[in-house]
Design a protein around this motif. Structure first.
Motif, PDB file in Angstrom:
ATOM      1  N   LYS A 239       0.826  -1.210   0.000  1.00  0.00           N
ATOM      2  CA  LYS A 239       0.000   0.000   0.000  1.00  0.00           C
ATOM      3  C   LYS A 239       0.863   1.263   0.000  1.00  0.00           C
ATOM      4  CE  LYS A 239      -4.137  -1.850   2.271  1.00  0.00           C
ATOM      5  NZ  LYS A 239      -5.007  -1.746   3.474  1.00  0.00           N
ATOM      6  N   LEU A 240       1.917   1.233   0.787  1.00  0.00           N
ATOM      7  CA  LEU A 240       2.796   2.398   0.844  1.00  0.00           C
ATOM      8  C   LEU A 240       3.481   2.620  -0.502  1.00  0.00           C
ATOM      9  CD1 LEU A 240       4.035   4.653   2.570  1.00  0.00           C
ATOM     10  CD2 LEU A 240       5.824   3.033   3.258  1.00  0.00           C
ATOM     11  N   ASN A 241       3.954   1.555  -1.123  1.00  0.00           N
ATOM     12  CA  ASN A 241       4.598   1.680  -2.428  1.00  0.00           C
ATOM     13  C   ASN A 241       3.622   2.186  -3.486  1.00  0.00           C
ATOM     14  OD1 ASN A 241       7.110   0.859  -1.538  1.00  0.00           O
ATOM     15  ND2 ASN A 241       6.787  -1.298  -2.042  1.00  0.00           N
ATOM     16  N   ASN A 242       2.362   1.720  -3.439  1.00  0.00           N
ATOM     17  CA  ASN A 242       1.355   2.201  -4.378  1.00  0.00           C
ATOM     18  C   ASN A 242       1.115   3.696  -4.205  1.00  0.00           C
ATOM     19  OD1 ASN A 242       0.947  -0.263  -5.569  1.00  0.00           O
ATOM     20  ND2 ASN A 242      -0.874  -0.791  -4.391  1.00  0.00           N
ATOM     21  N   LEU A 243       1.091   4.109  -2.953  1.00  0.00           N
ATOM     22  CA  LEU A 243       0.879   5.522  -2.671  1.00  0.00           C
ATOM     23  C   LEU A 243       2.039   6.363  -3.204  1.00  0.00           C
ATOM     24  CD1 LEU A 243      -0.718   7.807  -1.291  1.00  0.00           C
ATOM     25  CD2 LEU A 243       0.597   7.320   0.769  1.00  0.00           C
ATOM     26  N   ILE A 244       3.263   5.889  -2.983  1.00  0.00           N
ATOM     27  CA  ILE A 244       4.444   6.603  -3.464  1.00  0.00           C
ATOM     28  C   ILE A 244       4.423   6.699  -4.996  1.00  0.00           C
ATOM     29  CG2 ILE A 244       6.952   6.504  -3.658  1.00  0.00           C
ATOM     30  CD1 ILE A 244       6.045   7.400  -0.924  1.00  0.00           C
ATOM     31  N   LYS A 245       4.056   5.609  -5.655  1.00  0.00           N
ATOM     32  CA  LYS A 245       3.979   5.623  -7.114  1.00  0.00           C
ATOM     33  C   LYS A 245       2.939   6.625  -7.586  1.00  0.00           C
ATOM     34  CE  LYS A 245       5.429   0.804  -7.752  1.00  0.00           C
ATOM     35  NZ  LYS A 245       4.976  -0.557  -8.151  1.00  0.00           N
ATOM     36  N   TRP A 246       1.809   6.658  -6.893  1.00  0.00           N
ATOM     37  CA  TRP A 246       0.753   7.596  -7.260  1.00  0.00           C
ATOM     38  C   TRP A 246       1.225   9.030  -7.088  1.00  0.00           C
ATOM     39  CZ3 TRP A 246      -2.094  11.132  -4.276  1.00  0.00           C
ATOM     40  CH2 TRP A 246      -3.204  11.678  -4.920  1.00  0.00           C
TER      41      TRP A 246
END
Length: 258
Positions: A239-246
């Motif tokens: 979830k954190l990585n997805n947020l960073i990518k976004w």
């Protein structure tokens, strides 16, 4: 990885030589510069590219605290890891030094293994600081320290940490305390209506700083948290990585290296 360069600052020639020999043994480098006090150290820093500073605290002419102040207030040097050598092992003294900007500290006398541990920890901190951190809109962070829960505003975020403002200080909040964090953020996948909670994220408090205010009764603090990637649950890390990518694709503000 390139060979590291070091600046060793101590008014004792014996200590300087011992540290130099230890650095050559550990890292196999000959890029080791010496200075007997802070003034000479600043001259070296103006002429040479130094990766890590290892400095005594109590020295004549210009002591370690004064040298640290000059380093942290020079844009070209501000991010340079600064390892303090001291004979003072008092907790209050150590906390004060860290708040002033010391990266790591080591208490004399120390072993070669202890010195290596502090240097490698400093390198890790430098690498974390080089992570891109993305400025956030007004999102909410909830932190649980012990049995108490605090709210604040999330200022910036990276894979290894976050900055949070507006947390009201409490005696249970302290440097190096571990807290559980919930981030109320826009869902990067658009699967939920407005917000998505990233919970189960554990961070260690690595900086506390009173907010810049003239209000005499204000207890509001800024804090910085470090997330250890190796301890995250896989789903939380995803979830954190997805947020960073976004954020990388959407957020215009990227906070420069610090």
């Amino acid at each position: 990885m390139k060979k590291l360069s070091f600046l060793v600052v101590d008014d004792s020639a014996t200590i300087r030589d011992l540290v130099r020999q230890s650095l050559k043994l550990i890292f196999g480098t000959s890029d080791i510069f010496m200075a007997e006090d802070g003034r000479v150290a600043l001259q070296v820093l103006g002429e040479e590219e130094i990766d890590i500073i290892i400095s005594d605290w109590n020295m004549p002419n210009m002591n370690g605290e004064e040298l640290l102040y000059q380093v942290r207030n020079d844009p070209k040097l501000a991010a340079t890891p600064f390892i303090m050598m001291t004979t003072n092992a008092g907790r209050d003294f150590i906390i004060m030094a860290i708040q002033l900007g010391v990266t790591q500290y080591i208490v004399k006398p120390f072993s070669v293994n202890e010195l290596e541990t502090k240097i490698r920890a400093s390198i890790n901190i430098l690498n974390r600081r080089r992570e891109k951190r993305y400025a956030m809109p007004a999102h909410v962070a909830s932190l649980q320290v012990g049995q108490k829960v605090f709210s604040g505003q999330l200022i910036d975020l990276s894979r290894t940490g976050a900055a949070i403002a507006g947390v009201r200080f409490d005696p249970v909040i302290g440097l190096f305390k571990v807290c559980e964090v919930e981030l109320k953020l826009l869902d990067p996948n658009g699967l939920e209506s407005d917000t998505s909670l990233i919970s189960g994220l554990f961070g260690r408090i690595v900086r506390l700083e009173a907010e810049d205010t003239f209000h005499p009764t204000s207890l509001a603090y800024h804090m910085a948290l470090y997330f250890h990637p190796g301890t995250m649950e896989r789903d939380v890390e995803r979830k954190l990585n997805n947020l960073i990518k976004w954020l990388a694709g959407k957020a215009p503000d990227v906070i420069a290296e610090s």
